[in-house]
Design a protein around this motif. Structure first.
Motif, PDB file in Angstrom:
ATOM      1  N   VAL A  85      47.068  33.908  41.013  1.00  0.00           N
ATOM      2  CA  VAL A  85      46.984  34.300  42.426  1.00  0.00           C
ATOM      3  C   VAL A  85      46.234  35.626  42.568  1.00  0.00           C
ATOM      4  O   VAL A  85      45.412  35.803  43.467  1.00  0.00           O
ATOM      5  N   LEU A  86      46.505  36.557  41.635  1.00  0.00           N
ATOM      6  CA  LEU A  86      45.851  37.870  41.704  1.00  0.00           C
ATOM      7  C   LEU A  86      44.347  37.771  41.480  1.00  0.00           C
ATOM      8  O   LEU A  86      43.570  38.503  42.090  1.00  0.00           O
ATOM      9  N   MET A 114      46.422  36.457  23.332  1.00  0.00           N
ATOM     10  CA  MET A 114      45.705  37.601  23.906  1.00  0.00           C
ATOM     11  C   MET A 114      44.586  37.149  24.839  1.00  0.00           C
ATOM     12  O   MET A 114      44.308  37.789  25.865  1.00  0.00           O
ATOM     13  N   ARG A 115      43.963  36.035  24.539  1.00  0.00           N
ATOM     14  CA  ARG A 115      42.907  35.509  25.427  1.00  0.00           C
ATOM     15  C   ARG A 115      43.492  35.010  26.747  1.00  0.00           C
ATOM     16  O   ARG A 115      42.850  35.107  27.798  1.00  0.00           O
ATOM     17  N   MET A 116      44.722  34.508  26.703  1.00  0.00           N
ATOM     18  CA  MET A 116      45.381  34.132  27.960  1.00  0.00           C
ATOM     19  C   MET A 116      45.742  35.378  28.766  1.00  0.00           C
ATOM     20  O   MET A 116      45.581  35.405  29.994  1.00  0.00           O
ATOM     21  N   LEU A 117      46.231  36.408  28.088  1.00  0.00           N
ATOM     22  CA  LEU A 117      46.562  37.652  28.779  1.00  0.00           C
ATOM     23  C   LEU A 117      45.312  38.295  29.367  1.00  0.00           C
ATOM     24  O   LEU A 117      45.371  38.958  30.404  1.00  0.00           O
ATOM     25  N   ALA A 118      44.171  38.099  28.707  1.00  0.00           N
ATOM     26  CA  ALA A 118      42.908  38.664  29.181  1.00  0.00           C
ATOM     27  C   ALA A 118      42.231  37.772  30.208  1.00  0.00           C
ATOM     28  O   ALA A 118      41.118  38.068  30.646  1.00  0.00           O
ATOM     29  N   ASP A 119      42.890  36.688  30.585  1.00  0.00           N
ATOM     30  CA  ASP A 119      42.379  35.762  31.603  1.00  0.00           C
ATOM     31  C   ASP A 119      41.109  35.042  31.159  1.00  0.00           C
ATOM     32  O   ASP A 119      40.320  34.587  31.983  1.00  0.00           O
ATOM     33  N   VAL A 120      40.923  34.939  29.850  1.00  0.00           N
ATOM     34  CA  VAL A 120      39.811  34.164  29.308  1.00  0.00           C
ATOM     35  C   VAL A 120      40.202  32.696  29.201  1.00  0.00           C
ATOM     36  O   VAL A 120      39.383  31.798  29.407  1.00  0.00           O
ATOM     37  N   LEU A 121      41.478  32.454  28.872  1.00  0.00           N
ATOM     38  CA  LEU A 121      42.047  31.109  28.824  1.00  0.00           C
ATOM     39  C   LEU A 121      43.176  31.000  29.834  1.00  0.00           C
ATOM     40  O   LEU A 121      43.831  31.997  30.141  1.00  0.00           O
ATOM     41  N   ILE A 142      51.809  33.728  33.775  1.00  0.00           N
ATOM     42  CA  ILE A 142      51.817  35.158  33.486  1.00  0.00           C
ATOM     43  C   ILE A 142      51.818  35.880  34.818  1.00  0.00           C
ATOM     44  O   ILE A 142      51.004  35.578  35.698  1.00  0.00           O
ATOM     45  N   THR A 143      52.749  36.820  35.002  1.00  0.00           N
ATOM     46  CA  THR A 143      52.852  37.529  36.277  1.00  0.00           C
ATOM     47  C   THR A 143      52.780  39.040  36.066  1.00  0.00           C
ATOM     48  O   THR A 143      53.154  39.557  35.019  1.00  0.00           O
ATOM     49  N   VAL A 144      52.300  39.725  37.086  1.00  0.00           N
ATOM     50  CA  VAL A 144      52.290  41.188  37.124  1.00  0.00           C
ATOM     51  C   VAL A 144      53.071  41.614  38.348  1.00  0.00           C
ATOM     52  O   VAL A 144      52.728  41.244  39.481  1.00  0.00           O
ATOM     53  N   ASN A 145      54.150  42.343  38.112  1.00  0.00           N
ATOM     54  CA  ASN A 145      55.027  42.787  39.202  1.00  0.00           C
ATOM     55  C   ASN A 145      55.424  41.631  40.122  1.00  0.00           C
ATOM     56  O   ASN A 145      55.467  41.762  41.348  1.00  0.00           O
ATOM     57  N   GLY A 146      55.668  40.480  39.500  1.00  0.00           N
ATOM     58  CA  GLY A 146      56.171  39.327  40.236  1.00  0.00           C
ATOM     59  C   GLY A 146      55.126  38.397  40.799  1.00  0.00           C
ATOM     60  O   GLY A 146      55.467  37.332  41.329  1.00  0.00           O
ATOM     61  N   THR A 147      53.833  38.730  40.695  1.00  0.00           N
ATOM     62  CA  THR A 147      52.768  37.886  41.239  1.00  0.00           C
ATOM     63  C   THR A 147      51.973  37.260  40.104  1.00  0.00           C
ATOM     64  O   THR A 147      51.573  37.949  39.158  1.00  0.00           O
ATOM     65  N   SER A 148      51.728  35.952  40.199  1.00  0.00           N
ATOM     66  CA  SER A 148      50.999  35.237  39.159  1.00  0.00           C
ATOM     67  C   SER A 148      49.579  35.779  39.023  1.00  0.00           C
ATOM     68  O   SER A 148      48.909  36.095  40.008  1.00  0.00           O
ATOM     69  N   THR A 149      49.109  35.861  37.779  1.00  0.00           N
ATOM     70  CA  THR A 149      47.733  36.310  37.557  1.00  0.00           C
ATOM     71  C   THR A 149      46.728  35.333  38.160  1.00  0.00           C
ATOM     72  O   THR A 149      45.620  35.727  38.538  1.00  0.00           O
ATOM     73  N   ARG A 183      42.021  41.107  36.970  1.00  0.00           N
ATOM     74  CA  ARG A 183      40.976  41.493  36.023  1.00  0.00           C
ATOM     75  C   ARG A 183      40.587  42.958  36.174  1.00  0.00           C
ATOM     76  O   ARG A 183      40.145  43.590  35.216  1.00  0.00           O
ATOM     77  N   ASP A 184      40.760  43.506  37.377  1.00  0.00           N
ATOM     78  CA  ASP A 184      40.495  44.931  37.575  1.00  0.00           C
ATOM     79  C   ASP A 184      41.479  45.812  36.803  1.00  0.00           C
ATOM     80  O   ASP A 184      41.200  46.987  36.549  1.00  0.00           O
ATOM     81  N   LEU A 185      42.632  45.249  36.459  1.00  0.00           N
ATOM     82  CA  LEU A 185      43.639  46.003  35.712  1.00  0.00           C
ATOM     83  C   LEU A 185      43.409  45.966  34.209  1.00  0.00           C
ATOM     84  O   LEU A 185      44.050  46.701  33.465  1.00  0.00           O
ATOM     85  N   LEU A 186      42.489  45.098  33.778  1.00  0.00           N
ATOM     86  CA  LEU A 186      42.357  44.768  32.361  1.00  0.00           C
ATOM     87  C   LEU A 186      41.307  45.599  31.633  1.00  0.00           C
ATOM     88  O   LEU A 186      40.249  45.918  32.176  1.00  0.00           O
ATOM     89  N   GLY A 187      41.617  45.915  30.383  1.00  0.00           N
ATOM     90  CA  GLY A 187      40.628  46.343  29.410  1.00  0.00           C
ATOM     91  C   GLY A 187      40.836  45.469  28.186  1.00  0.00           C
ATOM     92  O   GLY A 187      41.971  45.279  27.742  1.00  0.00           O
ATOM     93  N   TYR A 188      39.757  44.890  27.637  1.00  0.00           N
ATOM     94  CA  TYR A 188      39.911  43.888  26.584  1.00  0.00           C
ATOM     95  C   TYR A 188      38.901  44.117  25.473  1.00  0.00           C
ATOM     96  O   TYR A 188      37.702  44.258  25.716  1.00  0.00           O
TER      97      TYR A 188
END
Length: 292
Positions: A67-68, A44-51, A58-65, A73-78
């Motif tokens: 790169v994003l 979960m910490r990797m998904l939250a971009d903490v680690l 990890i990609t969102v709609n084909g783009t690596s996090t 992080r604007d898409l995230l609530g943690y």
């Protein structure tokens, strides 16, 4: 929105916490279960971009996090397991502080803060210092801050810890209500919290993803493996050595035990309808725990 975890691993020195995990997630609620030390918090910490992953991506709609970056992080609530509250902040001030960190405009954030504090039933406590909040109130405040930016990916690590049964039901209903257009990932040891709301269950064991399926499919596979056995109470220790035993109910000199077994146990045994808690016992019964 599609979130893809692509052959992700994470190592801490010689310890492999997450081992080659791959899965695809789309809008809906996902329950992440596993014993302490299975790697849930690390994932979960990797998904939250903490680690960052040691390998994989990890990609969102084909783009690596990676790169994003800020756009991800604007898409995230943690909501982490432990939220770092300032005890001298009021609930309202804390929400304003988090809103500023997330870059929310002042007028928009004020309306959002009021709505969320009302949603988690803290509006009448907004001017009270957090140091005087109960554990359940702090948890509800943590949930409110996670929702501030109306996230498309909501990550909740043990969100019901410290909540009473009524609060847990309210949270389950809230998550079910908001999950239509967002991905919600929650880890929990309270299996009933996801039994009726999870689109899929992710089962993590020793850092590996061993199952990703709808709850009803996993439950169907447990049919014929859950039993009720009545035995003399003095035989309970013997029974626990032979089988994975869930609930035990003593009735004088007798005991009624709920057992997980691939075959009908010896003696009088009645087949029971599987529950999600049985899944946990089936995969993790008598497994030693290790650090996350």
């Amino acid at each position: 929105m599609k979130l893809v975890i692509d052959h992700v691993s994470r190592s801490y020195k010689r310890h492999l916490a997450i081992d080659d995990v791959s899965c695809e997630l789309t809008p809906g609620i996902y329950g992440l279960i596993g014993p302490n030390g299975a790697g849930k918090t690390t994932l979960m910490r990797m998904l939250a971009d903490v680690l960052r992953p040691s390998s994989g991506q990890i990609t969102v709609n084909g783009t690596s996090t990676a790169v994003l970056g800020e756009r991800y992080r604007d898409l995230l609530g943690y909501l982490p397991q432990e939220v770092g509250f300032y005890s001298y902040f009021t609930g309202e001030r804390f929400m304003r502080y988090i809103a500023s960190l997330k870059g929310l405009p002042g007028r928009e954030s004020e309306a959002r803060i009021t709505a969320l504090l009302r949603l988690v039933q803290l509006e009448d406590q907004r001017h009270r210092k957090i140091g005087h909040y109960s554990g359940g109130m702090k948890r509800r405040l943590g949930i409110a801050q996670a929702l501030l930016n109306d996230p498309k990916l909501l990550i909740l690590d043990e969100p019901t810890a410290g909540l009473d049964p009524k609060e847990r039901i309210r949270l389950r209903n809230l998550l079910s209500d908001i999950s239509g257009e967002r991905i919600v990932i929650l880890s929990t040891h309270i299996i009933t919290d996801i039994e009726f709301i999870a689109k899929e269950v992710l089962i993590l064991k020793d850092g590996r993803l061993v199952r990703q399926d709808p709850p009803e499919q996993i439950l169907h596979e447990l049919e014929g493996k859950v039993w009720s056995v009545q035995i003399p109470a003095h035989r309970l220790h013997e029974l626990e050595k032979q089988y994975m035993v869930g609930n035990i109910q003593r009735r004088g000199d007798e005991a009624l035990a709920r057992i997980i077994a691939d075959r009908r146990p010896e003696g009088e045994a009645t087949a029971l309808e599987p529950r999600l808690e049985d899944i946990y016992l089936y995969y993790f019964g008598d497994q030693p725990e290790r650090d996350e």
